[in-house]
Write an enzyme that holds these catalytic residues in place. Structure first.
Site, mmCIF file in Angstrom:
data_model
loop_
_atom_site.group_PDB
_atom_site.id
_atom_site.type_symbol
_atom_site.label_atom_id
_atom_site.label_comp_id
_atom_site.label_asym_id
_atom_site.label_seq_id
_atom_site.Cartn_x
_atom_site.Cartn_y
_atom_site.Cartn_z
ATOM 1 N N CYS A 1 23.569 83.397 -43.861
ATOM 2 C CA CYS A 1 23.051 85.134 -44.257
ATOM 3 C C CYS A 1 22.196 85.617 -44.801
ATOM 4 O O CYS A 1 22.100 85.937 -44.535
ATOM 5 C CB CYS A 1 24.812 85.301 -45.401
ATOM 6 S SG CYS A 1 26.325 85.373 -43.563
ATOM 7 N N CYS B 1 3.889 83.690 -46.609
ATOM 8 C CA CYS B 1 5.897 84.160 -46.162
ATOM 9 C C CYS B 1 6.442 84.113 -47.714
ATOM 10 O O CYS B 1 5.646 84.172 -47.869
ATOM 11 C CB CYS B 1 5.919 83.224 -44.771
ATOM 12 S SG CYS B 1 6.623 81.791 -45.398
#
Ligand code: ZN
EC number: 2.7.7.80
Lengths: 99, 467
Positions: free
Chosen positions: B253, B425
């Site tokens: 999640c 990133c």
């Protein structure tokens, strides 16, 4: 043979995020039946656009993927040798672990 | 047990277990004493005033009627009792049952709320996490005021505020192979509301060993799944998944996102299955899988294979025993951690191809010619980004090499020396993959920013949003 294929649990990401595919798949030769084995090979070459190892391992689906034919686990209907019928609905679903 | 052979861990574990038992016994003594003093009060009142005592015993909630329910229970649970299919029998069964909920997160929140309010006799909650602000959109049992505190403490407080008449047991620890047998053994029914793969195998194995029904739910993104394992001859988790999936197939999640209400819907279904099993009504989802597709609001229920005779956990020649369960390495077996937290930091490329976020800040301050390539997916880039970054997602990098080239050329304009290429990133793993690829495709000087935007927020710009 007309089939409805559905991908869930993240497997749809392997085929351009499209969940439901209406497809026509021909058996290998005209008199033979189409088996799940044939369908898997067809899906791998025609629908899966990236990371095929996330869908298959060897000639079957990878661990953690359930195959459901007309709302029934394929293990109850012959598994990879199961013969498909016109208008069957085949669902490929990856198990989820989140919560 | 031979005390001479006991390791320190074993002793500590046994002390903790005994302390827990002690706490439970003390709780029960407290309840019974309260009950006794009430009854004494009622008895003396009855002598004082024969006519009003019947009414008092109706509202005080402690005198038990012939059907096993107190007047207080009859009033509180009257809407249950009015159901012909549930009735007094169902409520009595529920009030005598004990249910353990593993995980007080998105799934566990509605589960514990419903189990507390509906009057299970004993509700156990096990979790070792603390409440975080980014949990609250889906973990609806936790109030804002409990951010930073143990989830178990928060969930138990909310449940007690809803129903003070049931026994709520807090297990503020991680459920692991070493303690699972002792904890689960105390309960009749188990709800798996965890967020990771090794826990799912571990809880299933433990429920098989102790012969407990297991209600297992999962949710991710906009999809949910639910089934019941090891109940009335049905399969266990290993019957369905004897071999774990590759670690790369385990989405979290915290990486993939989840719409808050989706675990909520699945959790409500889990509560329903738990209530049905504990009260002995209806037909459970044993041998069936419920699949929720939230985007199209479709619920599909499919028939699963039965129990496997070859299952190592529940089959004819099962090799699983309580002894080898305690020491089984579930994280090694699944190649996944027992948490939903960030993946481990990789070290794919040499240190000479990496710089820290502070070093990159110096390059900005010194106006060094440079290009910053952000390789996160586009929907991540829209959440937040370093202003000068150019977004080319890692998955598209191979097709966009010419774009990188032209951007780098632009960065050199007005400078006497060549521009350098830097890659960033979210956490510093994908940026290394990108540098690895770029260095083989004509950008030998490309470097990645160690720790990604997380380290940028931590070390350079504390106002930079983290997600
Ligand atoms: Zn099994």
């Amino acid at each position: 043979m007309h089939l409805t294929l559905e991908f869930g649990g993240g497997l749809d990401l392997l085929c351009q995020s499209v969940k439901i595919h209406q497809v026509d798949v021909a058996p290998k030769d005209e008199n033979a039946k189409l088996t799940m084995r044939d369908l898997l090979a067809w899906v791998r070459s025609s629908l899966i656009k990236e990371r095929p190892e996330m869908f298959m391992k060897g000639d079957t689906v990878r661990p953690g993927v359930l195959v459901l034919v007309n709302d029934c686990d394929w293990e109850l209907c012959g598994g990879i040798d199961m013969e498909l019928e016109e208008k069957d609905v085949v669902v490929f679903i990856s198990t989820l672990h989140g919560g | 047990m031979d005390n001479m052979d006991c390791g320190v861990d074993d002793i500590v574990r046994e002390i903790e277990k005994l302390k827990l038992d002690k706490k439970e016994i003390e709780n029960r003594i407290g309840q019974l004493e309260a009950l006794l003093s009430k009854k004494d009060g009622d008895a003396s009142q009855m002598e004082d005033n024969q006519t009003s005592s019947n009414f008092n015993s109706m509202v005080d909630g402690h005198n038990t009627f012939y059907n096993g329910l107190t007047p207080g229970m009859i009033y509180r649970y009257s809407r249950h009792l009015l159901l012909p299919d549930f009735g007094v029998e169902g409520q009595k069964n529920l009030s005598m049952s004990s249910i353990l909920v593993v995980g007080a997160g998105g799934l566990g929140s509605p589960v514990v709320l419903y189990l507390a309010s509906c009057g299970v006799g004993c509700l156990g909650i096990v979790d070792s996490d603390v409440v975080e602000l980014n949990n609250l959109h889906r973990q609806i049992v936790h109030p804002e005021a409990y951010v930073g505190q143990a989830k178990v403490k928060s969930a138990a407080a909310t449940c007690r505020a809803i129903n003070s008449s049931i026994n709520i047991v807090e297990h503020n620890e991680a459920l692991q192979a070493s303690n699972a047998l002792d904890i689960i053994n105390k309960y009749d029914v188990v709800v798996d509301a965890t967020d990771n793969l090794p826990s799912r195998y571990m809880i299933s194995d433990c429920c098989v060993l102790l012969d407990k029904p297991l209600i297992s739910g999962a949710a991710l993104g906009l999809e949910g799944q639910l089934t019941v394992y090891h109940h009335k001859g049905g399969p266990c988790y290993r019957c369905l998944f004897p071999i774990p999936p590759p670690a790369a197939a385990c989405q979290r999640c915290s990486d993939s996102g989840v719409l808050g209400v989706v675990p909520g819907v699945i959790g409500c279904f889990q509560a329903l299955e738990a209530i049905k099993i504990a009260s002995c009504i209806g037909e459970s989802l044993s041998g069936k899988l419920l699949i929720l597709d939230a985007l199209s609001s479709r619920v599909r229920i499919v028939k699963l294979r039965g129990r496997s005779l070859h299952c190592v956990s529940c089959g004819e020649n099962a090799t699983l025993s309580q002894q080898n369960f305690r020491t089984f390495d579930y994280e090694g077996f699944t190649q996944s951690p027992m948490s939903d937290k960030a993946p481990p930091k990789l070290s794919l490329i040499s240190n000479s191809a990496r710089i820290s976020s502070r070093e990159y800040k110096n390059l900005i301050d010194n106006h060094e010619p440079r290009m910053l390539l952000d390789v996160r997916p586009a929907h991540h880039f829209r959440i937040t980004a370093i202003p000068e970054a150019i977004n080319i997602p890692l998955s598209m990098l191979a097709d966009e090499i010419s774009l990188v080239k032209s951007c780098l050329k632009d960065a050199e304009k007005g400078s006497t020396k060549g521009a350098s290429l830097y890659v960033v990133c979210r956490r510093g793993n994908d940026s290394q993959r990108a540098v690895e690829f770029l260095s083989k495709n004509g950008f030998s000087g490309a470097k990645d920013i160690i720790g990604g935007l997380e380290s940028w927020a931590q070390d350079v710009d504390p106002t930079f949003p983290i997600y």
